[in-house]
Design an enzyme around this catalytic site. Structure first.
Site, PDB file in Angstrom:
ATOM      1  N   GLU A 152       0.975  -1.361  -0.047  1.00  0.00           N
ATOM      2  CA  GLU A 152      -0.121   0.119   0.078  1.00  0.00           C
ATOM      3  C   GLU A 152       0.952   1.105   0.033  1.00  0.00           C
ATOM      4  O   GLU A 152       1.954   1.179   0.584  1.00  0.00           O
ATOM      5  CB  GLU A 152      -0.972  -0.057   1.350  1.00  0.00           C
ATOM      6  N   ASP A 153       0.395   2.213  -0.796  1.00  0.00           N
ATOM      7  CA  ASP A 153       1.307   3.563  -0.777  1.00  0.00           C
ATOM      8  C   ASP A 153       1.333   4.180   0.663  1.00  0.00           C
ATOM      9  O   ASP A 153       2.221   4.632   1.295  1.00  0.00           O
ATOM     10  CB  ASP A 153       0.491   4.529  -1.660  1.00  0.00           C
ATOM     11  N   ASP A 156      -3.610   5.831   6.048  1.00  0.00           N
ATOM     12  CA  ASP A 156      -4.040   7.074   6.647  1.00  0.00           C
ATOM     13  C   ASP A 156      -5.103   6.963   7.773  1.00  0.00           C
ATOM     14  O   ASP A 156      -4.459   6.735   8.967  1.00  0.00           O
ATOM     15  CB  ASP A 156      -4.563   8.101   5.516  1.00  0.00           C
ATOM     16  N   PHE A 194      -1.097  16.043   3.270  1.00  0.00           N
ATOM     17  CA  PHE A 194      -1.419  15.697   1.966  1.00  0.00           C
ATOM     18  C   PHE A 194      -0.227  15.456   1.268  1.00  0.00           C
ATOM     19  O   PHE A 194       0.530  16.583   0.718  1.00  0.00           O
ATOM     20  CB  PHE A 194      -2.540  16.120   1.414  1.00  0.00           C
ATOM     21  N   ARG A 254       1.719  11.715 -10.106  1.00  0.00           N
ATOM     22  CA  ARG A 254       2.124  10.166  -9.742  1.00  0.00           C
ATOM     23  C   ARG A 254       3.749   9.854 -10.173  1.00  0.00           C
ATOM     24  O   ARG A 254       4.220   9.186  -9.638  1.00  0.00           O
ATOM     25  CB  ARG A 254       1.121   9.297 -10.232  1.00  0.00           C
TER      26      ARG A 254
HETATM   27  P1  5GP Z   1      -7.116   5.138   4.492  1.00  0.00           P
HETATM   28  O1  5GP Z   1      -8.224   4.457   4.043  1.00  0.00           O
HETATM   29  O2  5GP Z   1      -5.989   4.703   5.347  1.00  0.00           O
HETATM   30  O3  5GP Z   1      -7.707   6.550   5.190  1.00  0.00           O
HETATM   31  O4  5GP Z   1      -6.678   5.983   3.004  1.00  0.00           O
HETATM   32  C1  5GP Z   1      -5.761   5.031   2.437  1.00  0.00           C
HETATM   33  C2  5GP Z   1      -5.823   5.604   0.903  1.00  0.00           C
HETATM   34  O5  5GP Z   1      -6.240   7.324   0.969  1.00  0.00           O
HETATM   35  C3  5GP Z   1      -4.471   5.860   0.371  1.00  0.00           C
HETATM   36  O6  5GP Z   1      -4.206   4.452  -0.417  1.00  0.00           O
HETATM   37  C4  5GP Z   1      -4.379   6.775  -0.442  1.00  0.00           C
HETATM   38  O7  5GP Z   1      -5.067   6.536  -1.707  1.00  0.00           O
HETATM   39  C5  5GP Z   1      -5.263   7.955  -0.028  1.00  0.00           C
HETATM   40  N1  5GP Z   1      -4.555   8.744   0.822  1.00  0.00           N
HETATM   41  C6  5GP Z   1      -4.349   9.181   2.104  1.00  0.00           C
HETATM   42  N2  5GP Z   1      -3.776   9.874   2.452  1.00  0.00           N
HETATM   43  C7  5GP Z   1      -3.252  10.357   1.479  1.00  0.00           C
HETATM   44  C8  5GP Z   1      -2.120  11.394   0.873  1.00  0.00           C
HETATM   45  O8  5GP Z   1      -1.568  12.200   1.813  1.00  0.00           O
HETATM   46  N3  5GP Z   1      -1.788  11.694  -0.275  1.00  0.00           N
HETATM   47  C9  5GP Z   1      -2.529  11.077  -1.337  1.00  0.00           C
HETATM   48  N4  5GP Z   1      -2.094  11.404  -2.581  1.00  0.00           N
HETATM   49  N5  5GP Z   1      -3.352   9.987  -0.904  1.00  0.00           N
HETATM   50  C10 5GP Z   1      -3.605   9.743   0.234  1.00  0.00           C
END
Ligand code: 5GP
Length: 175
Positions: free
Chosen positions: A97-98, A101, A150, A163
């Site tokens: 996973e990237d 959050d 972000f 990207r």
């Molecule tokens: P979560 O479900 O953990 O809140 O969110 C995960 C997804 O939200 C990540 O896979 C990503 O796609 C997006 N996301 C969360 N924080 C960021 C951020 O700082 N930058 C970007 N580009 N995407 C984010």
């Protein structure tokens, strides 16, 4: 193109950390059937670099997800837009996973993949923002912990842009 993005983690630091993660994974999964599950789209760059530092026979699968939320906020409701192409029953699955959050997306994917009866499921995330945690998820392999900002680049987008940046950066607010 990238003039309004400031560097948070440069490409040398990313490359070094990805090498370390690859070595750790290589050690931990020796002798096991490893399947890397790349979560699209944001993890495509991380997965391709990481895979080249894992010195094991392994497979790569792609999971397309779209998470519903308002703007940059995740709701945790995840739609699968592209599913795995082969079963992972009995395999050792590592979700790549990237960024973790709120944790809602990974929690959902862990639940989903466990229904496929793998031998194990673990998580490898490049970035983690602990300040925004809504659900605790195990991040077994982590690149960097970052503050609540972000970020873009190295696969991560802002409205589908950025990207392709080779580093992790912050989009400067023009206001
Ligand atoms: P979560 O479900 O953990 O809140 O969110 C995960 C997804 O939200 C990540 O896979 C990503 O796609 C997006 N996301 C969360 N924080 C960021 C951020 O700082 N930058 C970007 N580009 N995407 C984010």
């Amino acid at each position: 193109m990238a003039t309004n993005v400031t560097t948070m983690i440069d490409s040398d630091r990313i490359a070094q950390r990805v090498r370390e993660l690859g070595a750790e994974i290589t050690r931990d999964y020796a002798g096991r059937n490893l399947v890397l599950v790349c979560v699209l789209k944001g993890s495509f760059v991380f997965t391709s670099d990481l895979a080249r530092h894992i010195d094991l026979p392994m497979r790569v699968e792609f999971l397309g997800v779209r998470s519903y939320g308002e703007g940059t906020k995740s709701s945790g409701v995840v739609q699968i837009t592209h599913d795995l192409t082969q079963p992972v029953e009995g395999d050792h699955v590592l979700i790549v996973e990237d960024i973790v959050d709120t944790g809602l997306t990974i929690a959902h994917l862990l639940d989903l993949l466990r229904t496929r009866k793998p031998a194990s499921v673990k998580v490898c995330a490049l970035l983690h923002k602990p300040a925004r945690t809504r659900i605790q998820v195990p991040v077994d392999y982590l690149g960097f912990t970052i503050e609540d900002k972000f970020v873009v680049g190295y696969g991560l987008d802002w409205a589908e842009r950025y990207r392709n940046l080779p580093f992790i950066g912050l989009v400067e607010s023009s206001s």
